[in-house]
Design an enzyme around this catalytic site. Sequence first.
Site, mmCIF file in Angstrom:
data_model
loop_
_atom_site.group_PDB
_atom_site.id
_atom_site.type_symbol
_atom_site.label_atom_id
_atom_site.label_comp_id
_atom_site.label_asym_id
_atom_site.label_seq_id
_atom_site.Cartn_x
_atom_site.Cartn_y
_atom_site.Cartn_z
ATOM 1 N N ASP B 142 0.865 -1.184 0.000
ATOM 2 C CA ASP B 142 0.000 0.000 0.000
ATOM 3 C C ASP B 142 0.899 1.229 0.000
ATOM 4 O O ASP B 142 1.479 1.576 1.032
ATOM 5 C CB ASP B 142 -0.899 0.024 1.250
ATOM 6 C CG ASP B 142 -1.984 -1.054 1.203
ATOM 7 O OD1 ASP B 142 -1.768 -2.073 0.521
ATOM 8 O OD2 ASP B 142 -3.027 -0.873 1.850
ATOM 9 N N LYS B 205 -6.800 3.187 -3.488
ATOM 10 C CA LYS B 205 -7.269 3.146 -2.101
ATOM 11 C C LYS B 205 -7.567 4.572 -1.649
ATOM 12 O O LYS B 205 -6.818 5.495 -1.980
ATOM 13 C CB LYS B 205 -6.170 2.495 -1.251
ATOM 14 C CG LYS B 205 -6.417 2.473 0.241
ATOM 15 C CD LYS B 205 -5.318 1.650 0.942
ATOM 16 C CE LYS B 205 -5.323 1.872 2.439
ATOM 17 N NZ LYS B 205 -4.223 1.172 3.120
ATOM 18 N N LYS B 241 -10.060 0.044 -2.751
ATOM 19 C CA LYS B 241 -10.064 -0.224 -1.315
ATOM 20 C C LYS B 241 -10.523 1.028 -0.583
ATOM 21 O O LYS B 241 -9.948 2.104 -0.762
ATOM 22 C CB LYS B 241 -8.657 -0.634 -0.853
ATOM 23 C CG LYS B 241 -8.559 -0.836 0.659
ATOM 24 C CD LYS B 241 -7.221 -1.449 1.056
ATOM 25 C CE LYS B 241 -7.032 -1.412 2.580
ATOM 26 N NZ LYS B 241 -5.712 -1.913 2.982
#
Lengths: 288, 305
Positions: B142, B205, B241
């Site tokens: 991430d 995300k 996400k």
Amino acid sequence: MSETGRLAVRKTYKLFVGGAFPRSESGRSYVVSSSKGDFLANAARASRKDARDAVVAARKAFPGWSGATPYNRGQILYRVAEMMEGRRAQFVAEVVDADGVSARKAGELVDAAVDRLVWYAGWSDKIGAIQGAANPVAGPYFNLSTAEPTGVVAVVAPPFGPLLGLVSVVAPVIVTGNTCVVVASERAPLPSITLAEVLATSDLPGGVVNILTGHTGELAPWLAGHMDVNGIDLTGCDPDLARTCEQEAAENLKRVLRPAKTDWLADPGLDRMTTFLETKTVWHPVGI
Amino acid sequence: MASSNATLRAFLYGLPGVDRVGADQRAATLGTRSIKTTAKAEAIDLAISMVDLTTLEGADTPGKVRAMCAKAVRPDPGEPSVPRVAAVCVYPDLVACAASALSGSGVKVASVATGFPSGRTSLEVKTADTALAVAAGADEIDMVIDRGAFLAGDLARVFEEIVAVKQAAGDAHLKVILETGELATYDNVRRASWLAMLAGADFIKTSTGKVSPAATPPVTLIMLEAVRDFRAATGRMVGVKAAGGIRTTKDAIKYLVLVNETAGEDWLDPAWFRIGASSLLNDLLMQRQKMATGRYAGPDYFTLD
């Protein structure tokens, strides 16, 4: 303005959850009648989801309330009593409507309710001395027992004695540091909402007392089965409902109070406080 | 697509603008869907399987990570029918610990990297951070984008950083954190989404969880529209996400409705939609238990983390 005078200003009765006055999530209400059968008001009819929200509010308020000093809790209950005294006329009128008693008798009942609150407020910093102890043990230890609140307690208020009965079941639960969810008298819920207005303006942190109006039989079993409720007072349940609730309450080993018929004007004793207390015992080595 | 500032700017600023009121309204309307009984039971299990169980605190210890990994594999020890979560998300230095605890379980190890959460460090450090996390056993990375560069208009720098980190990540899945709470406008969210996808992101995300507001339904809606349009334009599918601020089952189900109605059913899969959360899992388990037993569940009966 018409010639006949003012229009009546009707009060909307709502629930008391987390220090706020929400309507029932279900949008339902039910008709409340006086003892003579006259229409008094529409009260909110709480659903199981309102009960669930009330438990969340009570749980949220628990650390702050149980962590407050007993002295502070006592002062707040005294304050509640002062505020009740200020609304005496309104309470008397509501008790007359609900119970059909004379104004004189209703006045006595309201006075008794205020006195009951003052009596319990005085216990806030004394119950520890009565319930706690320094225990003699066969070893080099200080052994101390202290009483601690059980947690979130569901209270089914008695159907009769709408104010005195209500105060007599709520005050002993909260004075020791518990928070509670109260199912108000189904028959006469209006004094309980007025009491909620008193509580909301008297330094009591939001969520310590949450009051639901509605059908007792619909709400009590959900509270009895709720895994996040630590105790339940079944004073206002009829025998069948009380049995169902006791079975539900067994699931997470709740403290259950199922008293015999109570005379609300008599000396209340300590049972209602001690039922919802846990004893914590600490062993501390001597000389360290 | 060439990655000079001018061409990126021409493309990203040529994207249609976002109707702010419309996006808020659409997300709010979809949030009112009532999902009950069997549909709710299915949604809860789907949401559990989409959770990236996350701990990103300075106080994280190997013990806490191991406990969380155990919970990821068997969220409710008393109920074997509960699905395992999608991944565990930790800081790079705890990846090895998580990887050993999760080996063979099917739960992925995700690691934040590139100077999380601010991303205020040099590209060398970012790529090294990424490479070390992958070497330690991370399946997913991430990364955070350089919001400062993005807001200053240096789009090529953001693009090239993502490309470089993607390269450093190798086979690991790359999730690009846009940190929408710092992007100021919905138009910027759409532009950043496209920029990340063009640079090769496998997932986009919403947020780090360290900035408020974190994930919100309208922002997620815009990102879901972006991945849908990106697939239509290029044929490549990118995941989304939502992370931060999703704490209740009700919220989680709202996001699932949003995914279904915006991107489509293809995205209703842990491979393409994730929810980054820590406290959400307990609420999902409590709701699941409520549906199974018929009585309201209490937090005392579940682990704290």
